[in-house]
Design a protein around this motif. Sequence first.
Motif, short mmCIF file in Angstrom:
data_model
loop_
_atom_site.label_atom_id
_atom_site.label_comp_id
_atom_site.label_asym_id
_atom_site.label_seq_id
_atom_site.Cartn_x
_atom_site.Cartn_y
_atom_site.Cartn_z
N ILE A 34 0.86 -1.20 0.00
CA ILE A 34 0.00 0.00 0.00
C ILE A 34 0.89 1.24 0.00
CG2 ILE A 34 -1.94 1.16 1.17
CD1 ILE A 34 -1.01 -2.19 2.50
N ASP A 35 0.52 2.25 -0.81
CA ASP A 35 1.28 3.50 -0.78
C ASP A 35 0.37 4.70 -1.03
OD1 ASP A 35 4.63 4.05 -1.18
OD2 ASP A 35 3.22 5.72 -1.37
N THR A 36 0.69 5.76 -0.33
CA THR A 36 -0.05 7.02 -0.48
C THR A 36 0.13 7.62 -1.86
OG1 THR A 36 0.89 7.41 1.71
CG2 THR A 36 -0.48 9.14 0.82
N LEU A 47 11.26 12.31 -5.58
CA LEU A 47 12.15 13.43 -5.26
C LEU A 47 13.33 13.57 -6.21
CD1 LEU A 47 12.34 13.16 -1.38
CD2 LEU A 47 10.76 14.43 -2.80
N TYR A 48 13.84 12.45 -6.72
CA TYR A 48 15.05 12.61 -7.55
C TYR A 48 15.13 11.56 -8.67
CZ TYR A 48 17.02 9.12 -4.25
OH TYR A 48 17.26 8.02 -3.48
N PRO A 49 14.02 11.44 -9.45
CA PRO A 49 13.97 10.36 -10.45
C PRO A 49 15.12 10.37 -11.44
CG PRO A 49 12.24 11.99 -10.86
CD PRO A 49 12.81 12.29 -9.52
N LEU A 297 20.43 4.26 4.12
CA LEU A 297 20.86 4.02 2.74
C LEU A 297 19.99 2.93 2.14
CD1 LEU A 297 24.74 3.93 3.04
CD2 LEU A 297 23.36 5.67 1.88
N ILE A 298 19.86 2.95 0.84
CA ILE A 298 19.04 1.95 0.16
C ILE A 298 19.64 0.57 0.38
CG2 ILE A 298 18.25 1.18 -2.11
CD1 ILE A 298 18.18 4.24 -2.86
N LEU A 299 20.96 0.47 0.28
CA LEU A 299 21.57 -0.86 0.41
C LEU A 299 21.35 -1.45 1.81
CD1 LEU A 299 24.66 -1.11 1.93
CD2 LEU A 299 25.20 0.38 0.04
P1 FAD Z 1 10.74 5.93 0.91
O1 FAD Z 1 11.51 5.95 -0.34
O2 FAD Z 1 10.56 7.22 1.65
O3 FAD Z 1 9.31 5.30 0.63
C1 FAD Z 1 8.35 5.22 1.66
C2 FAD Z 1 6.97 5.15 1.05
O4 FAD Z 1 6.02 4.89 2.09
C3 FAD Z 1 6.56 6.46 0.40
O5 FAD Z 1 6.26 6.22 -0.96
C4 FAD Z 1 5.33 6.92 1.23
O6 FAD Z 1 4.32 7.53 0.40
C5 FAD Z 1 4.83 5.60 1.80
N1 FAD Z 1 4.05 5.76 3.04
C6 FAD Z 1 4.42 6.37 4.19
N2 FAD Z 1 3.44 6.26 5.12
C7 FAD Z 1 2.43 5.57 4.53
C8 FAD Z 1 1.14 5.13 4.95
N3 FAD Z 1 0.67 5.38 6.20
N4 FAD Z 1 0.35 4.48 4.06
C9 FAD Z 1 0.79 4.21 2.80
N5 FAD Z 1 2.01 4.59 2.35
C10 FAD Z 1 2.81 5.26 3.20
N6 FAD Z 1 20.12 6.68 -0.70
C11 FAD Z 1 21.17 5.95 -1.14
O7 FAD Z 1 21.37 4.80 -0.69
N7 FAD Z 1 22.02 6.45 -2.08
C12 FAD Z 1 21.85 7.70 -2.63
O8 FAD Z 1 22.64 8.13 -3.46
C13 FAD Z 1 20.73 8.47 -2.22
N8 FAD Z 1 20.50 9.70 -2.73
C14 FAD Z 1 19.41 10.42 -2.31
C15 FAD Z 1 19.15 11.68 -2.88
C16 FAD Z 1 18.07 12.41 -2.47
C17 FAD Z 1 17.80 13.76 -3.10
C18 FAD Z 1 17.21 11.91 -1.45
C19 FAD Z 1 16.02 12.71 -0.98
C20 FAD Z 1 17.45 10.67 -0.87
C21 FAD Z 1 18.55 9.91 -1.29
N9 FAD Z 1 18.82 8.66 -0.76
C22 FAD Z 1 19.88 7.92 -1.21
C23 FAD Z 1 17.99 8.10 0.33
C24 FAD Z 1 17.03 7.05 -0.21
O9 FAD Z 1 16.20 7.60 -1.22
C25 FAD Z 1 16.19 6.52 0.94
O10 FAD Z 1 17.07 5.90 1.86
C26 FAD Z 1 15.18 5.52 0.43
O11 FAD Z 1 14.25 6.12 -0.45
C27 FAD Z 1 14.43 4.89 1.60
O12 FAD Z 1 13.51 4.01 1.06
P2 FAD Z 1 12.19 3.58 1.86
O13 FAD Z 1 11.48 2.62 0.95
O14 FAD Z 1 12.56 3.18 3.23
O15 FAD Z 1 11.36 4.92 2.01
#
Ligand code: FAD
Length: 334
Positions: A34-36, A47-49, A297-299
């Motif tokens: 599920i995602d918003t 944010l940074y496609p 970090l993603i990794l």
């Molecule tokens: P997110 O990508 O934040 O995804 C979380 C999702 O959960 C969102 O889509 C949100 O809508 C959804 N959500 C939240 N609450 C709810 C709810 N209650 N119901 C339904 N959906 C919900 N990381 C790296 O490793 N290397 C990089 O080079 C790097 N560069 C970056 C550059 C920028 C400009 C930014 C902003 C970040 C960067 N990052 C990088 C960090 C990386 O993008 C994040 O660590 C990563 O996106 C985390 O992934 P995630 O799936 O945990 O969270």
Amino acid sequence: MNQITTDVAIIGAGPIGLFAVFQAGMLKMKCHVIDTLEAVGGQCISLYPEKPIYDIPAYPKILAKDLAHQLMEQIEPFSPTFHLNQRVEQLSKQGDNFILETSNGSIISAKAVIIAAGAGAFGPNRPPLERLEEFENKSVFYMVKRKEDFRGKKVMIAGGGDSAVDWAISLAEIADITIVHRRDKFRCAPSSHDQILDLAAKGKVKIVTPYQLDQLIGNNGILEEVVLKDFEGNCKNFPTDILLSFYGLAMDIGPIENWGLDIHKKHLAINPVTMETNLAGVFAVGDICSYPGKLKLILTGFSECAIACHSIYNLVFPGELLHFEYSTTKGVTA
Ligand code: FAD
């Protein structure tokens, strides 16, 4: 409303939520995600496609949007179901199962829950301008989805951080760029700072500081001019087609705060051995979780998915012994 039943409900379709589907799938567990947002990919897509990421193992460089596409391809064999454009509002327990209720009324029953909600549902900090709504998504944007959309346009970029400066540099190749910031110095990486000053010296970017956005002029959402004002009240008008506003993000973990989870500074405390939260059967991975030494970090998030799914296995298949196997041994079958 029909109740959907699945093995694992994943809250968040960011890169980490997507990889959780893969790890669950490799252990024969079915997922609903599920995602918003209206698209999968979380921060990478929103944010940074078009920015390259350099620290994904085995990809010397990959655009953030391509990482999301690759993850979707990787999880395709497991046919996850996505519920997009809806926020999980409620999480409760019913017998052995968890019940998730979303903002558009979907009800999902799952044996385990993985919260991969990043920094929560996020949105941009919007500049306090009159008539802003009229121009939003027509001439005023908070992110760049496709650089090409701005080719040949007069683009005003507002903000003084990395996003504002990086996009000013990147778009200077194809558009007429003005960057406005309320301070004289930008708060960005030193190399970007040098680059933007160099572009300004060559006349490829106009820097307007210390000024702030004051007024939008135009009709029917079509911007014609942006008025900037300094701290003495002096105004300047700039013919503008597009305003890109980069004043940072407001993150909101919203309803997650009400589910009885152990939360510190908007992050979920977990046991890093299992990725389980204080609620048995509810796990957290990616940016939302916190433990000593956590790197956002993603990794790191990818690895947390493997740990969480191995911990969840016995909730989905009670009493079954889990034999650890490499993917090279078992292959990818749904
Ligand atoms: P997110 O990508 O934040 O995804 C979380 C999702 O959960 C969102 O889509 C949100 O809508 C959804 N959500 C939240 N609450 C709810 C709810 N209650 N119901 C339904 N959906 C919900 N990381 C790296 O490793 N290397 C990089 O080079 C790097 N560069 C970056 C550059 C920028 C400009 C930014 C902003 C970040 C960067 N990052 C990088 C960090 C990386 O993008 C994040 O660590 C990563 O996106 C985390 O992934 P995630 O799936 O945990 O969270």
